[in-house]
Write a protein that holds these residues in place. Structure first.
Motif, PDB file in Angstrom:
ATOM      1  N   GLN A 112       3.037  57.257  11.249  1.00  0.00           N
ATOM      2  CA  GLN A 112       2.897  55.927  11.842  1.00  0.00           C
ATOM      3  C   GLN A 112       1.593  55.246  11.430  1.00  0.00           C
ATOM      4  O   GLN A 112       1.565  54.036  11.237  1.00  0.00           O
ATOM      5  CB  GLN A 112       2.995  56.017  13.368  1.00  0.00           C
ATOM      6  N   ALA A 116       1.429  51.700   9.597  1.00  0.00           N
ATOM      7  CA  ALA A 116       0.641  50.597  10.150  1.00  0.00           C
ATOM      8  C   ALA A 116      -0.341  50.067   9.115  1.00  0.00           C
ATOM      9  O   ALA A 116      -0.431  48.851   8.898  1.00  0.00           O
ATOM     10  CB  ALA A 116      -0.088  51.054  11.411  1.00  0.00           C
ATOM     11  N   GLU A 119       1.611  48.163   6.386  1.00  0.00           N
ATOM     12  CA  GLU A 119       2.138  46.871   6.812  1.00  0.00           C
ATOM     13  C   GLU A 119       1.035  45.840   6.988  1.00  0.00           C
ATOM     14  O   GLU A 119       1.209  44.666   6.634  1.00  0.00           O
ATOM     15  CB  GLU A 119       2.962  47.034   8.093  1.00  0.00           C
ATOM     16  N   THR A 138       3.037  39.378  12.101  1.00  0.00           N
ATOM     17  CA  THR A 138       4.107  40.259  12.593  1.00  0.00           C
ATOM     18  C   THR A 138       3.607  41.701  12.651  1.00  0.00           C
ATOM     19  O   THR A 138       3.857  42.410  13.627  1.00  0.00           O
ATOM     20  CB  THR A 138       5.359  40.148  11.693  1.00  0.00           C
ATOM     21  N   ALA A 139       2.899  42.142  11.609  1.00  0.00           N
ATOM     22  CA  ALA A 139       2.346  43.502  11.610  1.00  0.00           C
ATOM     23  C   ALA A 139       1.327  43.660  12.740  1.00  0.00           C
ATOM     24  O   ALA A 139       1.315  44.689  13.429  1.00  0.00           O
ATOM     25  CB  ALA A 139       1.710  43.820  10.262  1.00  0.00           C
ATOM     26  N   ARG A 141       1.237  42.044  15.597  1.00  0.00           N
ATOM     27  CA  ARG A 141       1.976  42.092  16.867  1.00  0.00           C
ATOM     28  C   ARG A 141       2.681  43.442  17.042  1.00  0.00           C
ATOM     29  O   ARG A 141       2.707  44.000  18.134  1.00  0.00           O
ATOM     30  CB  ARG A 141       2.993  40.955  16.948  1.00  0.00           C
ATOM     31  N   LYS A 142       3.248  43.962  15.954  1.00  0.00           N
ATOM     32  CA  LYS A 142       3.975  45.227  16.016  1.00  0.00           C
ATOM     33  C   LYS A 142       3.067  46.377  16.462  1.00  0.00           C
ATOM     34  O   LYS A 142       3.481  47.246  17.221  1.00  0.00           O
ATOM     35  CB  LYS A 142       4.588  45.538  14.647  1.00  0.00           C
ATOM     36  N   TYR A 143       1.831  46.379  15.989  1.00  0.00           N
ATOM     37  CA  TYR A 143       0.895  47.466  16.278  1.00  0.00           C
ATOM     38  C   TYR A 143      -0.186  47.057  17.273  1.00  0.00           C
ATOM     39  O   TYR A 143      -1.217  47.719  17.377  1.00  0.00           O
ATOM     40  CB  TYR A 143       0.276  47.978  14.975  1.00  0.00           C
ATOM     41  N   GLU A 144       0.059  46.006  18.024  1.00  0.00           N
ATOM     42  CA  GLU A 144      -0.939  45.429  18.924  1.00  0.00           C
ATOM     43  C   GLU A 144      -1.607  46.456  19.843  1.00  0.00           C
ATOM     44  O   GLU A 144      -2.820  46.432  20.041  1.00  0.00           O
ATOM     45  CB  GLU A 144      -0.278  44.335  19.761  1.00  0.00           C
TER      46      GLU A 144
END
Length: 156
Positions: A112, A116, A119, A138-139, A141-144
């Protein structure tokens, strides 16, 4: 992982539109002048690697909040220096891996961390080359939950 090389390349070769410095060791560029737009550089740091002197040097390259983006420094929480590489994936769950690299983060696997980092890297480069910001956002937000924004000095 090429952070000092990225910084010097952006400063010396105007053909490069942007760069990503993965968990940079800043000692080699501690006295370099900044001859490029800071918004063209993204630092993707691993929280467990960055020390006070390194971060002090990095502050010189950070975007001030009044500029285009809030920051150009992102850190992956609880990640070690090798998190953006495949070395942890190769050695994880083994005695030698734990001995050399410490216990793995059970909440966010080595794989992961690589995803991360990749991305975030891809999104930033797409932003710099194509003026398209959504992939990077988007990346983020995905890993916020796993990200720290800006330079956070270690508590003394």
């Amino acid at each position: 992982m090429g952070g000092a090389t990225t910084i010097r390349t952006l400063s010396q070769d105007k053909r490069f539109k942007g760069g990503v410095a993965l968990d940079s060791w800043m000692f080699p560029v501690r006295q370099d002048t900044i001859d490029f737009e800071r918004k063209n550089l993204l630092f993707v740091n691993m929280e467990k690697f960055q020390g006070e002197k390194n971060l002090e040097t990095m502050k010189r390259f950070e975007i001030s909040p009044a500029e285009e983006l809030e920051t150009n420094v992102i850190s992956l929480k609880n990640a070690t220096h090798y998190a953006p590489s495949d070395i942890l994936i190769t050695l994880q769950n083994g005695y030698i891996g734990e001995l050399a690299l410490g216990k793995p983060d059970l909440e966010f696997s080595s794989f992961q961390n690589v995803l991360a980092s990749s991305e975030l890297f891809h999104g930033w480069i797409k932003n710099r080359l194509c003026a398209e910001m959504e992939t990077f956002l988007t990346a983020c937000r995905k890993y916020e939950e796993r990200l720290l924004y800006g330079i956070k000095m270690p508590e003394k």
